[in-house]
Design an enzyme around this catalytic site. Structure first.
Site, PDB file in Angstrom:
ATOM      1  CB  ALA A   1       9.304  32.049 -18.866  1.00  0.00           C
TER       2      ALA A   1
ATOM      3  CB  SER B   1       5.721  33.275 -10.886  1.00  0.00           C
ATOM      4  OG  SER B   1       4.330  33.178 -10.898  1.00  0.00           O
TER       5      SER B   1
ATOM      6  CD  GLU C   1      -0.002  30.314 -11.182  1.00  0.00           C
ATOM      7  OE1 GLU C   1      -1.049  30.988 -11.070  1.00  0.00           O
ATOM      8  OE2 GLU C   1       0.002  29.072 -11.147  1.00  0.00           O
TER       9      GLU C   1
ATOM     10  CE1 TYR D   1       5.663  30.477 -15.909  1.00  0.00           C
ATOM     11  CE2 TYR D   1       4.265  30.561 -13.956  1.00  0.00           C
ATOM     12  CZ  TYR D   1       5.144  31.179 -14.829  1.00  0.00           C
ATOM     13  OH  TYR D   1       5.504  32.485 -14.622  1.00  0.00           O
TER      14      TYR D   1
HETATM   15  P1  NAP Z   1       5.578  36.958 -21.919  1.00  0.00           P
HETATM   16  O1  NAP Z   1       4.899  38.183 -22.406  1.00  0.00           O
HETATM   17  O2  NAP Z   1       4.955  35.627 -22.148  1.00  0.00           O
HETATM   18  O3  NAP Z   1       7.052  36.958 -22.552  1.00  0.00           O
HETATM   19  C1  NAP Z   1       7.859  35.809 -22.490  1.00  0.00           C
HETATM   20  C2  NAP Z   1       9.175  36.103 -23.183  1.00  0.00           C
HETATM   21  O4  NAP Z   1       9.985  34.914 -23.106  1.00  0.00           O
HETATM   22  C3  NAP Z   1       9.030  36.440 -24.677  1.00  0.00           C
HETATM   23  O5  NAP Z   1       9.980  37.434 -24.996  1.00  0.00           O
HETATM   24  C4  NAP Z   1       9.405  35.123 -25.343  1.00  0.00           C
HETATM   25  O6  NAP Z   1       9.921  35.272 -26.652  1.00  0.00           O
HETATM   26  C5  NAP Z   1      10.519  34.651 -24.403  1.00  0.00           C
HETATM   27  N1  NAP Z   1      10.811  33.226 -24.552  1.00  0.00           N
HETATM   28  C6  NAP Z   1       9.948  32.181 -24.490  1.00  0.00           C
HETATM   29  N2  NAP Z   1      10.601  31.024 -24.705  1.00  0.00           N
HETATM   30  C7  NAP Z   1      11.903  31.345 -24.916  1.00  0.00           C
HETATM   31  C8  NAP Z   1      13.059  30.599 -25.228  1.00  0.00           C
HETATM   32  N3  NAP Z   1      13.020  29.276 -25.351  1.00  0.00           N
HETATM   33  N4  NAP Z   1      14.230  31.262 -25.399  1.00  0.00           N
HETATM   34  C9  NAP Z   1      14.267  32.609 -25.275  1.00  0.00           C
HETATM   35  N5  NAP Z   1      13.205  33.375 -24.998  1.00  0.00           N
HETATM   36  C10 NAP Z   1      12.035  32.746 -24.824  1.00  0.00           C
HETATM   37  O7  NAP Z   1       5.849  37.053 -20.339  1.00  0.00           O
HETATM   38  P2  NAP Z   1       5.757  38.333 -19.366  1.00  0.00           P
HETATM   39  O8  NAP Z   1       4.367  38.478 -18.906  1.00  0.00           O
HETATM   40  O9  NAP Z   1       6.482  39.472 -19.959  1.00  0.00           O
HETATM   41  O10 NAP Z   1       6.563  37.779 -18.100  1.00  0.00           O
HETATM   42  C11 NAP Z   1       7.992  37.913 -18.024  1.00  0.00           C
HETATM   43  C12 NAP Z   1       8.536  36.899 -17.036  1.00  0.00           C
HETATM   44  O11 NAP Z   1       7.957  37.102 -15.751  1.00  0.00           O
HETATM   45  C13 NAP Z   1       8.250  35.441 -17.381  1.00  0.00           C
HETATM   46  O12 NAP Z   1       9.354  34.683 -16.952  1.00  0.00           O
HETATM   47  C14 NAP Z   1       7.037  35.093 -16.559  1.00  0.00           C
HETATM   48  O13 NAP Z   1       7.003  33.712 -16.309  1.00  0.00           O
HETATM   49  C15 NAP Z   1       7.321  35.904 -15.301  1.00  0.00           C
HETATM   50  N6  NAP Z   1       6.160  36.354 -14.530  1.00  0.00           N
HETATM   51  C16 NAP Z   1       5.152  37.030 -15.161  1.00  0.00           C
HETATM   52  C17 NAP Z   1       4.093  37.507 -14.417  1.00  0.00           C
HETATM   53  C18 NAP Z   1       2.964  38.261 -15.070  1.00  0.00           C
HETATM   54  O14 NAP Z   1       1.901  38.394 -14.426  1.00  0.00           O
HETATM   55  N7  NAP Z   1       3.145  38.804 -16.268  1.00  0.00           N
HETATM   56  C19 NAP Z   1       4.081  37.309 -13.012  1.00  0.00           C
HETATM   57  C20 NAP Z   1       5.141  36.625 -12.428  1.00  0.00           C
HETATM   58  C21 NAP Z   1       6.193  36.175 -13.183  1.00  0.00           C
HETATM   59  P3  NAP Z   1       8.946  35.279 -27.957  1.00  0.00           P
HETATM   60  O15 NAP Z   1       8.398  36.690 -28.043  1.00  0.00           O
HETATM   61  O16 NAP Z   1       9.872  34.919 -29.032  1.00  0.00           O
HETATM   62  O17 NAP Z   1       7.858  34.277 -27.700  1.00  0.00           O
HETATM   63  N1  GDD Z   2      -5.734  32.190 -19.575  1.00  0.00           N
HETATM   64  C1  GDD Z   2      -7.008  31.986 -19.207  1.00  0.00           C
HETATM   65  N2  GDD Z   2      -7.946  31.825 -20.192  1.00  0.00           N
HETATM   66  N3  GDD Z   2      -7.307  31.954 -17.892  1.00  0.00           N
HETATM   67  C2  GDD Z   2      -8.608  31.769 -17.551  1.00  0.00           C
HETATM   68  C3  GDD Z   2      -9.628  31.610 -18.509  1.00  0.00           C
HETATM   69  C4  GDD Z   2      -9.274  31.625 -19.886  1.00  0.00           C
HETATM   70  O1  GDD Z   2     -10.104  31.478 -20.770  1.00  0.00           O
HETATM   71  N4  GDD Z   2     -10.809  31.472 -17.840  1.00  0.00           N
HETATM   72  C5  GDD Z   2     -10.543  31.537 -16.544  1.00  0.00           C
HETATM   73  N5  GDD Z   2      -9.205  31.710 -16.341  1.00  0.00           N
HETATM   74  C6  GDD Z   2      -8.538  31.771 -15.035  1.00  0.00           C
HETATM   75  C7  GDD Z   2      -7.377  30.791 -14.891  1.00  0.00           C
HETATM   76  O2  GDD Z   2      -7.859  29.473 -14.628  1.00  0.00           O
HETATM   77  C8  GDD Z   2      -6.649  31.424 -13.704  1.00  0.00           C
HETATM   78  O3  GDD Z   2      -7.239  31.028 -12.498  1.00  0.00           O
HETATM   79  C9  GDD Z   2      -6.890  32.926 -13.903  1.00  0.00           C
HETATM   80  O4  GDD Z   2      -7.955  33.040 -14.865  1.00  0.00           O
HETATM   81  C10 GDD Z   2      -5.690  33.701 -14.419  1.00  0.00           C
HETATM   82  O5  GDD Z   2      -5.178  33.045 -15.572  1.00  0.00           O
HETATM   83  P1  GDD Z   2      -4.056  33.723 -16.483  1.00  0.00           P
HETATM   84  O6  GDD Z   2      -4.470  35.072 -16.882  1.00  0.00           O
HETATM   85  O7  GDD Z   2      -3.725  32.741 -17.548  1.00  0.00           O
HETATM   86  O8  GDD Z   2      -2.849  33.932 -15.469  1.00  0.00           O
HETATM   87  P2  GDD Z   2      -2.184  32.968 -14.378  1.00  0.00           P
HETATM   88  O9  GDD Z   2      -2.542  33.529 -13.038  1.00  0.00           O
HETATM   89  O10 GDD Z   2      -2.493  31.554 -14.628  1.00  0.00           O
HETATM   90  O11 GDD Z   2      -0.636  33.173 -14.670  1.00  0.00           O
HETATM   91  C11 GDD Z   2      -0.088  34.478 -14.898  1.00  0.00           C
HETATM   92  O12 GDD Z   2       0.326  35.039 -13.675  1.00  0.00           O
HETATM   93  C12 GDD Z   2       1.400  34.349 -13.016  1.00  0.00           C
HETATM   94  C13 GDD Z   2       1.680  35.096 -11.711  1.00  0.00           C
HETATM   95  O13 GDD Z   2       0.809  34.683 -10.710  1.00  0.00           O
HETATM   96  C14 GDD Z   2       1.071  34.325 -15.892  1.00  0.00           C
HETATM   97  O14 GDD Z   2       1.492  35.612 -16.282  1.00  0.00           O
HETATM   98  C15 GDD Z   2       2.242  33.609 -15.255  1.00  0.00           C
HETATM   99  O15 GDD Z   2       3.363  33.652 -16.140  1.00  0.00           O
HETATM  100  C16 GDD Z   2       2.606  34.326 -13.949  1.00  0.00           C
HETATM  101  O16 GDD Z   2       3.681  33.672 -13.307  1.00  0.00           O
END
Ligand code: NAP
Ligand code: GDD
Length: 355
Positions: A94, A137, A139, A161
């Site tokens: 993603a 997610s 989110e 997103y």
């Molecule tokens: P991440 O570190 O941002 O990794 C995203 C992955 O998606 C990378 O391997 C990236 O490849 C690949 N990707 C992006 N665009 C693509 C495309 N067009 N075609 C194929 N692959 C593509 O994300 P993560 O934190 O591991 O999260 C994994 C999944 O869980 C995501 O779908 C995210 O939205 C979801 N999620 C994450 C969280 C969280 O807190 N981490 C929570 C809820 C849901 P490249 O390395 O080439 O960029």
């Molecule tokens: N990235 C970022 N950078 N976030 C900031 C900053 C900054 O400088 N300052 C404050 N924040 C606040 C954002 O506004 C948000 O409220 C919170 O920190 C968390 O931001 P992120 O760490 O970017 O994560 P996220 O909660 O928006 O999204 C992540 O979690 C989701 C699950 O709830 C991502 O991993 C999503 O892919 C995932 O779905």
């Protein structure tokens, strides 16, 4: 060892080069799986997080295989699927940055929403008896309707997103109901690790604080410090993904710790470990504020804890310490390079991009 018809099970992962993909790959390999991952062509290497696995001579070319494709290109997904014939598919790929999704909404929808549909269609057309995991997610709860959030809490997405993730969630449910696909949504709350991307707030903070400690950086610019998140450890959360696909019936599960902290509390913890006062170093930059914010996410994972027998092993303080320790090692390496006269690239160089 996990087997299907006497042979090792095969898993296909999109997003293998991401944070979760790397931990899930380690888990699946430890269970005896043959792992196939999608990688995108890029002008530089994107495989840092799985390099240590890929270079292992017992794994490379025998148990871990990488395939060029892209989520936005359905033909490429179908081709890999036909070639690999996996038992399990984990759709983790993603454009996963919420802030960036406001800047690039169409591309975000193409990878998150249409990308998911491309994977589901490839599975349906292949007629393979695949088990499917969708990376949904917290989110999606956005402007939350109740606290804590569980599987029955209505969605109110607040970003391009999360709107795309809601679409992907319902397509996953639809393929389960319409075509009998064994498809599960993991509604995962934020999960972090030393492998977290450097523009997500936790890693941005641990990278900056450790660099500030060593005099490599002066300031840290952030957005909204009042938001609260339910932060867990990515290594614990990929276990839940796998467990979902081992059940008798498919389902949707919230995965969370049940504990929320503000960005301020995260700063307190990180800078406290380094004996620094964050208020002297942190400044607000409006570029990091979002047009619509998600104020509070707090998950109720009772269903997963009872049905999957899952629970998180790593708590908040332990997670922060793990990230600070890992980033201190990186900062020390940067310090050595700097002393030797080399230019070092820190997160400060990325201020042009939204993080
Ligand atoms: P991440 O570190 O941002 O990794 C995203 C992955 O998606 C990378 O391997 C990236 O490849 C690949 N990707 C992006 N665009 C693509 C495309 N067009 N075609 C194929 N692959 C593509 O994300 P993560 O934190 O591991 O999260 C994994 C999944 O869980 C995501 O779908 C995210 O939205 C979801 N999620 C994450 C969280 C969280 O807190 N981490 C929570 C809820 C849901 P490249 O390395 O080439 O960029
Ligand atoms: N990235 C970022 N950078 N976030 C900031 C900053 C900054 O400088 N300052 C404050 N924040 C606040 C954002 O506004 C948000 O409220 C919170 O920190 C968390 O931001 P992120 O760490 O970017 O994560 P996220 O909660 O928006 O999204 C992540 O979690 C989701 C699950 O709830 C991502 O991993 C999503 O892919 C995932 O779905």
């Amino acid at each position: 060892m996990s087997t299907a018809g006497g042979k090792p099970k095969k898993a296909f992962l999109t997003g293998i080069t991401g944070q979760d993909g790397s931990y899930l790959t380690e888990l699946l390999l430890s269970k005896g799986y043959e792992v196939h991952g999608l990688i995108r062509r890029s002008s530089t290497f994107s495989t840092d997080r799985i390099e240590h696995i890929y270079q292992d001579p017992h794994i490379q070319g025998t148990r871990l295989f990488l395939h060029y494709a892209d989520l936005t290109d359905g033909h490429s997904i179908a081709r890999v699927l036909e070639q690999v014939k996996p038992d399990e598919v984990y759709n983790l790929g993603a454009q996963s940055h919420v802030g960036v999704s406001f800047i690039n909404p169409v591309y975000t929808a193409q990878t998150v929403a249409m990308g998911t549909l491309n994977v589901l269609e490839a599975i349906r057309n292949s007629r393979l008896p695949v088990r499917y995991y969708q990376a949904s997610s917290s989110e999606m709860y956005g402007k939350v309707k109740e606290t804590p959030q569980n599987e029955k809490t209505p969605f109110h997405p607040r970003s391009p997103y999360s709107c795309a993730k809601v679409y992907a969630f319902w397509q996953t449910v639809n393929y389960r109901e319409a075509y009998g696909l064994f498809a599960c949504n993991g509604i995962l709350f934020n999960h972090e690790s030393p492998r977290r991307g450097e523009t997500f707030v936790t890693r941005k903070i641990t990278r900056a604080a450790t660099r500030i400690k060593l005099g490599l950086q002066e300031k840290l610019y952030l957005g909204n410090l009042d938001a609260k998140r339910d932060w867990g450890f990515a290594g614990d959360y990929v276990r839940a993904m796998w467990l979902m696909l081992q059940q008798d019936q498919p389902g949707d599960y919230v995965i969370s710790t049940g504990e929320a902290h503000s960005i301020r509390e995260f700063l307190d913890e990180v800078f406290g470990l380094l004996q620094l006062d964050w208020k002297q170093y942190v400044a607000q930059d409006p570029r990091y504020l979002r047009p619509a914010e998600v104020d509070l996410l707090l998950g109720d994972s009772t269903y997963a804890r009872t049905r999957l027998n899952w629970k998180p092993e790593v708590g908040f303080k332990q997670l922060v310490k793990m990230m600070v320790d890992a980033d201190m090692e990186i900062a020390r390496r940067e310090e050595t390079l700097k002393k030797a006269g080399h230019a070092v690239r820190g997160p400060e160089m990325e201020r042009g991009a939204k993080g």
